[in-house]
Design an enzyme around this catalytic site. Structure first.
Site, short mmCIF file in Angstrom:
data_model
loop_
_atom_site.label_atom_id
_atom_site.label_comp_id
_atom_site.label_asym_id
_atom_site.label_seq_id
_atom_site.Cartn_x
_atom_site.Cartn_y
_atom_site.Cartn_z
N ASP A 10 0.87 -1.19 0.00
CA ASP A 10 0.00 0.00 0.00
C ASP A 10 0.90 1.23 0.00
O ASP A 10 1.72 1.41 0.90
CB ASP A 10 -0.89 -0.05 1.26
CG ASP A 10 -1.85 1.13 1.35
OD1 ASP A 10 -1.77 2.06 0.52
OD2 ASP A 10 -2.68 1.12 2.27
N ASP A 110 -3.64 2.48 -5.29
CA ASP A 110 -2.31 2.43 -4.65
C ASP A 110 -2.07 1.14 -3.86
O ASP A 110 -1.22 1.11 -2.99
CB ASP A 110 -2.13 3.66 -3.74
CG ASP A 110 -2.84 3.53 -2.41
OD1 ASP A 110 -3.88 2.83 -2.36
OD2 ASP A 110 -2.37 4.11 -1.43
N GLU A 111 -2.84 0.10 -4.18
CA GLU A 111 -2.73 -1.13 -3.39
C GLU A 111 -2.73 -2.37 -4.27
O GLU A 111 -3.50 -2.42 -5.23
CB GLU A 111 -3.97 -1.28 -2.51
CG GLU A 111 -3.82 -0.77 -1.12
CD GLU A 111 -5.08 -1.04 -0.31
OE1 GLU A 111 -5.39 -2.20 -0.03
OE2 GLU A 111 -5.77 -0.06 0.01
P1 TTP Z 1 -5.39 4.95 1.08
O1 TTP Z 1 -4.32 3.97 0.73
O2 TTP Z 1 -6.51 4.51 1.95
O3 TTP Z 1 -4.76 6.21 1.79
P2 TTP Z 1 -3.37 6.92 1.56
O4 TTP Z 1 -2.53 6.20 0.56
O5 TTP Z 1 -3.62 8.35 1.27
O6 TTP Z 1 -2.72 6.85 2.99
P3 TTP Z 1 -2.01 5.61 3.73
O7 TTP Z 1 -0.60 6.08 3.98
O8 TTP Z 1 -2.79 5.49 5.00
O9 TTP Z 1 -2.09 4.43 2.83
O10 TTP Z 1 -6.02 5.52 -0.24
C1 TTP Z 1 -5.30 5.72 -1.45
C2 TTP Z 1 -5.74 7.00 -2.13
O11 TTP Z 1 -7.14 6.98 -2.37
C3 TTP Z 1 -5.47 8.23 -1.30
O12 TTP Z 1 -4.16 8.73 -1.46
C4 TTP Z 1 -6.53 9.17 -1.79
C5 TTP Z 1 -7.68 8.29 -2.20
N1 TTP Z 1 -8.73 8.32 -1.17
C6 TTP Z 1 -9.76 9.24 -1.30
O13 TTP Z 1 -9.82 9.99 -2.27
N2 TTP Z 1 -10.73 9.27 -0.32
C7 TTP Z 1 -10.71 8.47 0.79
O14 TTP Z 1 -11.59 8.54 1.66
C8 TTP Z 1 -9.62 7.53 0.92
C9 TTP Z 1 -9.54 6.63 2.13
C10 TTP Z 1 -8.67 7.50 -0.08
MG MG Z 2 -2.21 4.11 0.64
#
Ligand code: TTP
Ligand code: MG
Length: 374
Positions: A10, A110-111
């Protein structure tokens, strides 16, 4: 044959990290990526924020005005989302990840899950080395950090990855899966949202440990057999979902947009039943039978969710397809509180039998014997 070795990769604060790539000078400031709705200057929500902004309490989904308030005294940067740019970077990262996997499954922008069992020679130690290489390569080639969970299955890998962020690497072996989960709150399990969490709390279940020891009959009475079985297995770290390649040659799929966003089963089934009929017609022309049925749901937050079920033996029955889709949908909506925007159905043939099925099945039986005593 040993247990599987699965990792969930991730990317950290992805959209905001992409913005930092484009303009490294903002790296030292709170960075908030926003979905501006355009009604007023500050209406809309936070998409994501870098970890500096998170220290001030800024989170995904928060109204922009609230994030601005929290960051009032700082030199915070607020930027609009630029999906095209993030997708471009995501594609490059996914290509790197694919090169490390026996089997690869992207689950969001992103996963991704990587099954590395074979190339790690079934050695968890080797799996850790691969995970470290993945982190190094993403950093070297794309200048991005990520967090990885390495575990015997997708469920534990996902929770492990969430444990240490940013730039984490969390390893949980098969022997330690149940004890790793035990102390965590039930809300950490995929599928336990706010409502399910409250219902579990009312039953006196707060931790995953408490869930794993909860009387199975009472759990079934409260959540139904399918969900209760899922919750029970999940609480013990048991999950057999394979890492699934997308777009396999031997698959037929259909996807459609719903007339309105919904989580109403009957309404969604009308659409999936049509899709099943289409798929079945296409299947008939091939003369093949299928073993795996999957659903894809694009929820209102634009996230893509997939669930699938592999049958004991191949079939070409439309009824089985529809029934399995219904069960998958029921399970999904018990686990998630989101509404669906688009729904898809896919059938596929798996040539190879899942490698560790037998071993996991006996593990499940042992685990159930243990808990049924309590
Ligand atoms: P995530 O992987 O949930 O969050 P992240 O990568 O920003 O942070 P983390 O370090 O905790 O992994 O989500 C991936 C992308 O999806 C994030 O960068 C932006 C988008 N997203 C939204 O637009 N709205 C949301 O509510 C979430 C959770 C994510
Ligand atoms: Mg992320």
């Amino acid at each position: 044959m040993g247990p599987r070795i699965v990792m969930l990769v991730d990317l950290d604060y992805f959209f905001a990290q992409c913005e930092e790539l484009r303009n490294p000078s903002i790296k030292v400031m709170p960075v908030v990526v926003c979905v501006f709705s355009g009604r007023t200057e500050d209406s809309g929500v936070v998409s994501t924020a870098n970890y500096i902004a998170r220290e001030y309490g800024v989170k995904s989904g928060m109204p922009i005005f609230m994030a601005k308030k929290k960051l009032e005294a700082t030199n915070a940067v607020f930027l609009p989302v630029d999906y095209t740019f993030y997708e471009e970077i995501s594609n490059k990262v996914m290509d790197i990840l694919k090169s490390f996997a026996d089997r690869f499954e992207q689950v969001g922008i992103d996963e991704a899950y990587l099954d590395v069992t074979e190339r790690a020679n079934e050695s968890f130690q080797k799996g850790c080395e691969i995970a470290a290489q993945v982190k190094n390569e993403i950093l070297r080639l794309q200048k991005l950090t990520c967090s990885i969970g390495l575990a015997p299955n997708k469920l534990v890998a996902k929770i492990a990855a969430d444990t240490q962020k940013p730039d984490g690497l969390t390893v949980v072996t098969l022997e330690h899966a149940a004890s790793f989960l035990a102390s965590l709150p039930v809300s950490r399990l995929i599928g336990v949202g706010t409502k399910t969490k409250a219902r579990m709390q009312a039953l006196g279940i707060n931790s995953i440990f408490e869930l794993s020891h909860f009387n199975m009959q009472r759990l079934i009475a409260a959540f139904g057999k399918t969900s209760a079985t899922y919750f029970h297995n999940a609480s013990l770290g048991i999950d057999e979902e394979p890492v699934q390649e997308r777009g396999e040659a031997s698959s037929i799929s259909r996807i459609a947009t719903l007339q309105k966003d919904s989580r109403e089963l009957d309404f969604i089934l009308e659409k999936t039943n049509e899709l099943c009929k289409d798929i079945h017609a296409a299947l008939t022309t091939t003369g093949k039978s299928f073993k795996t049925i999957g659903i894809t749901l694009v929820t209102t937050d634009m996230k893509i969710h997939t669930r699938s079920e592999t049958l004991e033996s191949p079939t070409d029955s439309l009824e089985t397809m529809r029934r399995t889709v219904k069960e998958l949908l029921e399970r999904f909506f018990t686990q998630q509180e989101l509404k669906a925007r688009r729904v898809g159905v896919k059938i596929s043939n798996f040539l190879e039998k899942q490698r560790n099925q037998k071993q996991l099945t006996s593990f499940i039986q042992e685990a159930e014997n243990e808990t049924s005593v309590s």
